[in-house]
Design a protein around this motif. Structure first.
Motif, PDB file in Angstrom:
ATOM      1  N   LEU A   4      -6.120   3.839  14.625  1.00 41.40           N
ATOM      2  CA  LEU A   4      -6.345   5.083  13.783  1.00 41.40           C
ATOM      3  C   LEU A   4      -6.509   5.398  12.094  1.00 41.40           C
ATOM      4  O   LEU A   4      -7.338   6.039  12.031  1.00 41.40           O
ATOM      5  CB  LEU A   4      -4.480   5.265  13.775  1.00 41.40           C
ATOM      6  N   ALA A   5      -6.255   5.032  11.631  1.00 42.46           N
ATOM      7  CA  ALA A   5      -6.697   4.424   9.678  1.00 42.46           C
ATOM      8  C   ALA A   5      -8.426   4.186  10.221  1.00 42.46           C
ATOM      9  O   ALA A   5      -9.147   5.019   9.304  1.00 42.46           O
ATOM     10  CB  ALA A   5      -6.482   3.311   9.510  1.00 42.46           C
ATOM     11  N   ARG A   6      -9.191   2.741  11.129  1.00 40.37           N
ATOM     12  CA  ARG A   6      -9.987   3.147  11.622  1.00 40.37           C
ATOM     13  C   ARG A   6     -10.750   4.546  11.732  1.00 40.37           C
ATOM     14  O   ARG A   6     -12.132   4.451  11.720  1.00 40.37           O
ATOM     15  CB  ARG A   6     -10.708   2.351  11.898  1.00 40.37           C
ATOM     16  N   ILE A   7      -9.931   4.942  12.488  1.00 39.35           N
ATOM     17  CA  ILE A   7     -10.879   6.366  13.129  1.00 39.35           C
ATOM     18  C   ILE A   7     -10.625   7.624  12.424  1.00 39.35           C
ATOM     19  O   ILE A   7     -11.575   8.322  11.915  1.00 39.35           O
ATOM     20  CB  ILE A   7      -9.686   7.028  14.301  1.00 39.35           C
ATOM     21  N   VAL A   8     -10.047   7.255  11.473  1.00 37.79           N
ATOM     22  CA  VAL A   8      -9.685   8.675  10.536  1.00 37.79           C
ATOM     23  C   VAL A   8     -10.869   8.029   8.952  1.00 37.79           C
ATOM     24  O   VAL A   8     -11.282   9.357   8.480  1.00 37.79           O
ATOM     25  CB  VAL A   8      -8.320   8.622   9.101  1.00 37.79           C
ATOM     26  N   GLU A   9     -10.922   7.514   8.814  1.00 34.04           N
ATOM     27  CA  GLU A   9     -12.045   6.547   8.070  1.00 34.04           C
ATOM     28  C   GLU A   9     -13.066   7.421   7.924  1.00 34.04           C
ATOM     29  O   GLU A   9     -14.432   7.449   7.557  1.00 34.04           O
ATOM     30  CB  GLU A   9     -11.917   5.113   7.579  1.00 34.04           C
ATOM     31  N   ILE A 140      -3.195  16.335  14.420  1.00 37.17           N
ATOM     32  CA  ILE A 140      -2.145  15.026  14.303  1.00 37.17           C
ATOM     33  C   ILE A 140      -1.392  14.486  13.225  1.00 37.17           C
ATOM     34  O   ILE A 140      -1.947  14.998  11.989  1.00 37.17           O
ATOM     35  CB  ILE A 140      -2.874  13.738  14.817  1.00 37.17           C
ATOM     36  N   ALA A 141       0.173  15.352  13.550  1.00 34.78           N
ATOM     37  CA  ALA A 141       0.632  15.634  12.210  1.00 34.78           C
ATOM     38  C   ALA A 141       0.531  13.909  11.335  1.00 34.78           C
ATOM     39  O   ALA A 141       0.928  13.944  10.038  1.00 34.78           O
ATOM     40  CB  ALA A 141       1.893  15.346  12.267  1.00 34.78           C
ATOM     41  N   ARG A 142       0.749  12.489  11.882  1.00 27.83           N
ATOM     42  CA  ARG A 142       0.922  11.173  10.954  1.00 27.83           C
ATOM     43  C   ARG A 142      -0.861  11.057  10.459  1.00 27.83           C
ATOM     44  O   ARG A 142      -0.077  10.307   9.405  1.00 27.83           O
ATOM     45  CB  ARG A 142       0.470  10.340  12.755  1.00 27.83           C
ATOM     46  N   ILE A 143      -1.500  11.524  10.639  1.00 30.32           N
ATOM     47  CA  ILE A 143      -3.586  11.550   9.824  1.00 30.32           C
ATOM     48  C   ILE A 143      -3.029  12.276   8.427  1.00 30.32           C
ATOM     49  O   ILE A 143      -4.042  12.475   7.625  1.00 30.32           O
ATOM     50  CB  ILE A 143      -4.360  11.160  10.207  1.00 30.32           C
ATOM     51  N   VAL A 144      -1.905  13.404   8.041  1.00 30.81           N
ATOM     52  CA  VAL A 144      -2.194  13.810   7.276  1.00 30.81           C
ATOM     53  C   VAL A 144      -0.885  14.160   6.253  1.00 30.81           C
ATOM     54  O   VAL A 144       0.448  13.890   6.894  1.00 30.81           O
ATOM     55  CB  VAL A 144      -3.006  16.036   7.842  1.00 30.81           C
ATOM     56  N   ASP A 145      -0.776  14.786   5.160  1.00 33.01           N
ATOM     57  CA  ASP A 145       0.521  15.119   4.320  1.00 33.01           C
ATOM     58  C   ASP A 145       0.908  16.015   4.757  1.00 33.01           C
ATOM     59  O   ASP A 145       0.287  17.116   5.150  1.00 33.01           O
ATOM     60  CB  ASP A 145       0.693  15.025   2.756  1.00 33.01           C
ATOM     61  N   GLY A 146       2.517  16.725   4.693  1.00 36.58           N
ATOM     62  CA  GLY A 146       2.635  18.105   5.393  1.00 36.58           C
ATOM     63  C   GLY A 146       2.399  18.718   4.647  1.00 36.58           C
ATOM     64  O   GLY A 146       2.004  20.185   5.448  1.00 36.58           O
TER      65      GLY A 146
END
Length: 263
Positions: A4-9, A140-146
Protein backbone atom coordinates in the motif's frame (compact mmCIF):
# COMPACT_ATOMS: atom_id res chain seq x y z
CA UNK A 1 7.75 -0.74 2.55
CA UNK A 2 4.27 -2.31 2.35
CA UNK A 3 2.43 -2.73 -0.96
CA UNK A 4 0.00 0.00 0.00
CA UNK A 5 2.80 2.43 0.83
CA UNK A 6 4.44 1.72 -2.55
CA UNK A 7 1.15 2.33 -4.35
CA UNK A 8 0.59 5.63 -2.54
CA UNK A 9 4.15 6.77 -3.22
CA UNK A 10 3.68 6.06 -6.94
CA UNK A 11 0.29 7.78 -6.88
CA UNK A 12 1.73 11.01 -5.52
CA UNK A 13 4.13 11.11 -8.46
CA UNK A 14 1.23 10.50 -10.86
CA UNK A 15 -0.77 13.33 -9.32
CA UNK A 16 2.06 15.76 -9.99
CA UNK A 17 1.97 14.83 -13.67
CA UNK A 18 -1.83 14.94 -13.75
CA UNK A 19 -1.88 18.38 -12.18
CA UNK A 20 0.50 19.73 -14.81
CA UNK A 21 -2.08 19.03 -17.54
CA UNK A 22 -5.10 21.23 -18.26
CA UNK A 23 -8.36 19.72 -17.11
CA UNK A 24 -10.37 18.03 -19.87
CA UNK A 25 -14.01 18.98 -20.40
CA UNK A 26 -16.30 16.88 -18.20
CA UNK A 27 -18.92 14.69 -19.82
CA UNK A 28 -22.29 16.37 -20.27
CA UNK A 29 -24.21 14.07 -17.97
CA UNK A 30 -25.75 14.06 -14.52
CA UNK A 31 -24.08 11.48 -12.26
CA UNK A 32 -26.38 8.71 -11.07
CA UNK A 33 -27.69 8.35 -7.51
CA UNK A 34 -25.29 5.84 -5.98
CA UNK A 35 -26.88 5.41 -2.51
CA UNK A 36 -30.18 4.66 -4.24
CA UNK A 37 -28.54 2.14 -6.58
CA UNK A 38 -26.78 0.31 -3.73
CA UNK A 39 -29.37 0.61 -0.96
CA UNK A 40 -30.92 -2.72 -0.09
CA UNK A 41 -34.12 -1.60 1.64
CA UNK A 42 -34.97 -5.12 2.77
CA UNK A 43 -34.44 -6.64 -0.66
CA UNK A 44 -31.63 -8.59 -2.26
CA UNK A 45 -27.98 -7.82 -1.68
CA UNK A 46 -26.71 -5.55 -4.47
CA UNK A 47 -23.61 -6.62 -6.36
CA UNK A 48 -20.80 -4.39 -7.57
CA UNK A 49 -18.87 -6.11 -10.35
CA UNK A 50 -15.28 -5.07 -10.94
CA UNK A 51 -13.12 -4.59 -14.01
CA UNK A 52 -9.58 -5.40 -12.87
CA UNK A 53 -6.97 -6.77 -15.27
CA UNK A 54 -4.38 -7.59 -12.64
CA UNK A 55 -4.18 -7.96 -8.89
CA UNK A 56 -1.01 -7.71 -6.77
CA UNK A 57 -2.17 -10.82 -4.90
CA UNK A 58 -3.60 -12.85 -7.81
CA UNK A 59 -1.49 -11.72 -10.75
CA UNK A 60 -2.78 -11.30 -14.29
CA UNK A 61 -6.51 -11.95 -14.72
CA UNK A 62 -8.63 -12.60 -17.81
CA UNK A 63 -8.05 -10.40 -20.85
CA UNK A 64 -10.61 -12.21 -23.03
CA UNK A 65 -12.89 -9.17 -22.94
CA UNK A 66 -11.88 -5.56 -23.34
CA UNK A 67 -12.62 -3.52 -20.20
CA UNK A 68 -15.62 -1.81 -21.77
CA UNK A 69 -17.02 -5.11 -23.07
CA UNK A 70 -16.71 -6.68 -19.63
CA UNK A 71 -18.34 -3.66 -18.00
CA UNK A 72 -21.26 -4.02 -20.42
CA UNK A 73 -21.63 -7.74 -19.58
CA UNK A 74 -21.81 -6.81 -15.91
CA UNK A 75 -24.34 -4.04 -16.49
CA UNK A 76 -26.56 -6.21 -18.67
CA UNK A 77 -26.21 -9.09 -16.23
CA UNK A 78 -27.75 -7.21 -13.31
CA UNK A 79 -24.83 -5.63 -11.45
CA UNK A 80 -26.02 -2.64 -9.42
CA UNK A 81 -22.71 -0.87 -10.06
CA UNK A 82 -19.53 -1.45 -12.05
CA UNK A 83 -16.16 -0.72 -10.45
CA UNK A 84 -13.27 0.13 -12.79
CA UNK A 85 -9.62 0.09 -11.68
CA UNK A 86 -7.89 3.28 -12.76
CA UNK A 87 -4.40 2.48 -11.44
CA UNK A 88 -1.91 1.41 -14.10
CA UNK A 89 1.35 0.35 -12.35
CA UNK A 90 -0.16 -2.20 -9.95
CA UNK A 91 -3.51 -3.15 -11.54
CA UNK A 92 -3.09 -2.51 -15.29
CA UNK A 93 -6.03 -0.12 -15.13
CA UNK A 94 -6.45 3.35 -16.62
CA UNK A 95 -8.70 6.37 -16.83
CA UNK A 96 -9.34 5.33 -20.43
CA UNK A 97 -10.91 2.08 -19.17
CA UNK A 98 -13.32 4.14 -17.07
CA UNK A 99 -14.26 6.39 -19.98
CA UNK A 100 -14.72 3.43 -22.33
CA UNK A 101 -16.94 1.65 -19.80
CA UNK A 102 -19.08 4.78 -19.43
CA UNK A 103 -19.47 5.11 -23.18
CA UNK A 104 -20.43 1.44 -23.63
CA UNK A 105 -22.99 1.42 -20.81
CA UNK A 106 -24.54 4.71 -21.90
CA UNK A 107 -24.72 3.57 -25.53
CA UNK A 108 -26.65 0.52 -24.36
CA UNK A 109 -29.15 2.75 -22.57
CA UNK A 110 -28.36 1.31 -19.14
CA UNK A 111 -28.49 3.46 -16.00
CA UNK A 112 -25.72 1.65 -14.10
CA UNK A 113 -23.34 3.78 -12.03
CA UNK A 114 -19.56 3.54 -12.28
CA UNK A 115 -17.12 3.58 -9.40
CA UNK A 116 -13.68 5.01 -10.16
CA UNK A 117 -11.49 2.70 -8.09
CA UNK A 118 -8.36 4.68 -7.50
CA UNK A 119 -5.93 5.48 -4.69
CA UNK A 120 -6.99 9.07 -4.19
CA UNK A 121 -4.55 11.43 -2.50
CA UNK A 122 -5.52 14.65 -4.28
CA UNK A 123 -8.68 16.38 -5.53
CA UNK A 124 -7.26 16.45 -9.07
CA UNK A 125 -7.94 12.70 -9.28
CA UNK A 126 -11.56 13.32 -8.33
CA UNK A 127 -11.91 15.86 -11.14
CA UNK A 128 -10.44 13.33 -13.56
CA UNK A 129 -12.97 10.73 -12.41
CA UNK A 130 -15.84 13.17 -13.02
CA UNK A 131 -14.51 14.07 -16.46
CA UNK A 132 -14.21 10.40 -17.42
CA UNK A 133 -17.76 9.50 -16.47
CA UNK A 134 -17.66 8.18 -12.90
CA UNK A 135 -20.62 8.43 -10.55
CA UNK A 136 -18.62 7.63 -7.42
CA UNK A 137 -14.97 7.73 -6.36
CA UNK A 138 -13.23 5.37 -3.96
CA UNK A 139 -11.60 7.15 -1.02
CA UNK A 140 -9.42 4.92 1.16
CA UNK A 141 -9.39 6.08 4.77
CA UNK A 142 -6.08 4.38 5.54
CA UNK A 143 -3.99 6.41 3.08
CA UNK A 144 -4.94 9.90 4.29
CA UNK A 145 -5.48 11.60 7.64
CA UNK A 146 -8.92 12.53 8.92
CA UNK A 147 -8.79 16.17 7.84
CA UNK A 148 -7.70 15.20 4.34
CA UNK A 149 -10.42 12.58 4.08
CA UNK A 150 -13.03 15.16 5.05
CA UNK A 151 -11.66 17.53 2.42
CA UNK A 152 -11.71 14.79 -0.24
CA UNK A 153 -15.29 13.87 0.64
CA UNK A 154 -16.21 17.53 0.15
CA UNK A 155 -14.31 17.74 -3.14
CA UNK A 156 -16.06 14.62 -4.40
CA UNK A 157 -19.50 16.03 -3.61
CA UNK A 158 -18.58 19.36 -5.19
CA UNK A 159 -18.05 17.45 -8.44
CA UNK A 160 -21.50 15.89 -8.09
CA UNK A 161 -20.05 12.46 -7.35
CA UNK A 162 -20.58 10.13 -4.39
CA UNK A 163 -17.65 9.51 -2.01
CA UNK A 164 -17.32 5.73 -1.54
CA UNK A 165 -15.17 5.49 1.58
CA UNK A 166 -13.23 2.30 2.26
CA UNK A 167 -12.31 1.29 5.81
CA UNK A 168 -10.80 -1.75 7.49
CA UNK A 169 -11.46 -1.37 11.21
CA UNK A 170 -13.58 0.50 13.75
CA UNK A 171 -11.20 3.46 14.05
CA UNK A 172 -11.27 4.01 10.29
CA UNK A 173 -15.06 3.66 10.32
CA UNK A 174 -15.30 6.43 12.92
CA UNK A 175 -13.11 8.63 10.71
CA UNK A 176 -15.26 7.90 7.64
CA UNK A 177 -18.48 8.70 9.48
CA UNK A 178 -17.00 11.91 10.89
CA UNK A 179 -16.07 12.88 7.32
CA UNK A 180 -19.72 12.51 6.29
CA UNK A 181 -19.53 9.30 4.25
CA UNK A 182 -22.92 7.96 3.15
CA UNK A 183 -21.47 4.89 1.41
CA UNK A 184 -18.94 2.91 3.46
CA UNK A 185 -17.11 -0.19 2.23
CA UNK A 186 -15.42 -2.54 4.69
CA UNK A 187 -12.46 -4.35 3.17
CA UNK A 188 -12.06 -7.92 4.35
CA UNK A 189 -8.43 -7.70 3.19
CA UNK A 190 -6.03 -5.62 5.26
CA UNK A 191 -4.33 -3.37 2.72
CA UNK A 192 -1.01 -3.41 4.55
CA UNK A 193 -0.68 -7.16 5.20
CA UNK A 194 -3.10 -8.48 2.51
CA UNK A 195 -4.47 -10.87 5.16
CA UNK A 196 -8.20 -11.66 5.07
CA UNK A 197 -10.32 -11.35 8.24
CA UNK A 198 -14.04 -12.07 7.69
CA UNK A 199 -14.80 -11.91 11.43
CA UNK A 200 -13.50 -8.36 11.69
CA UNK A 201 -15.32 -7.42 8.50
CA UNK A 202 -18.68 -8.64 9.80
CA UNK A 203 -18.12 -6.82 13.10
CA UNK A 204 -17.31 -3.51 11.43
CA UNK A 205 -20.20 -3.82 8.97
CA UNK A 206 -22.61 -4.24 11.88
CA UNK A 207 -21.40 -0.94 13.33
CA UNK A 208 -22.33 1.07 10.25
CA UNK A 209 -25.44 3.16 10.99
CA UNK A 210 -28.60 1.99 9.25
CA UNK A 211 -28.98 5.29 7.43
CA UNK A 212 -25.69 4.66 5.56
CA UNK A 213 -25.00 2.19 2.76
CA UNK A 214 -22.75 -0.66 3.95
CA UNK A 215 -20.65 -2.54 1.40
CA UNK A 216 -18.64 -5.74 1.85
CA UNK A 217 -15.33 -5.58 -0.05
CA UNK A 218 -13.05 -8.52 -1.03
CA UNK A 219 -13.23 -12.26 -0.58
CA UNK A 220 -16.60 -12.92 -2.25
CA UNK A 221 -15.74 -15.79 -4.60
CA UNK A 222 -18.89 -17.86 -5.22
CA UNK A 223 -22.69 -17.88 -4.79
CA UNK A 224 -22.43 -19.39 -1.30
CA UNK A 225 -20.20 -16.50 -0.20
CA UNK A 226 -22.69 -14.04 -1.67
CA UNK A 227 -25.50 -15.72 0.27
CA UNK A 228 -23.47 -15.54 3.49
CA UNK A 229 -22.84 -11.81 3.06
CA UNK A 230 -26.51 -11.29 2.19
CA UNK A 231 -27.54 -12.70 5.57
CA UNK A 232 -25.59 -9.96 7.34
CA UNK A 233 -25.67 -6.17 7.56
CA UNK A 234 -24.30 -5.38 4.09
CA UNK A 235 -26.43 -3.62 1.50
CA UNK A 236 -24.01 -4.51 -1.28
CA UNK A 237 -20.90 -6.56 -1.97
CA UNK A 238 -18.08 -5.99 -4.42
CA UNK A 239 -16.95 -8.97 -6.49
CA UNK A 240 -13.70 -8.63 -8.36
CA UNK A 241 -11.22 -11.45 -8.74
CA UNK A 242 -13.79 -14.26 -9.05
CA UNK A 243 -15.52 -12.59 -11.99
CA UNK A 244 -12.22 -11.48 -13.50
CA UNK A 245 -10.94 -15.06 -13.65
CA UNK A 246 -13.78 -15.94 -16.03
CA UNK A 247 -13.44 -15.23 -19.74
CA UNK A 248 -17.25 -15.06 -19.79
CA UNK A 249 -18.37 -13.74 -16.39
CA UNK A 250 -22.11 -13.76 -17.17
CA UNK A 251 -22.91 -17.26 -15.81
CA UNK A 252 -21.08 -16.70 -12.52
CA UNK A 253 -22.65 -13.26 -12.10
CA UNK A 254 -26.10 -14.78 -12.64
CA UNK A 255 -25.40 -17.50 -10.06
CA UNK A 256 -24.16 -14.89 -7.57
CA UNK A 257 -27.24 -12.75 -8.09
CA UNK A 258 -29.38 -15.82 -7.40
CA UNK A 259 -27.57 -16.16 -4.06
CA UNK A 260 -28.04 -12.50 -3.22
CA UNK A 261 -31.37 -13.16 -1.49
CA UNK A 262 -29.40 -14.81 1.33
CA UNK A 263 -31.57 -17.93 1.53
Amino acid sequence: MSLLARIVEAKRREVEALGAKPRRAPLDRRPLDVPHALGRDGGRLRLIAEVKLRSPSAGVLSRALAPEARALVYARGGAAMVSVLCDAPFFDGSWEHLAAARAAIDAAGLAVPLLAKEFVVDARQIAEARDRGADAVLLIARIVDGATLTALVGATRSEGLEPFVEVVDEAELDTALAAGARVVGVNARDLDTLAMDPVRTARVLERIPRDRVAVHLSGVRNPDAVAAVARGRADAALVGEALMRADDPAPLLAAMLAGAAGN
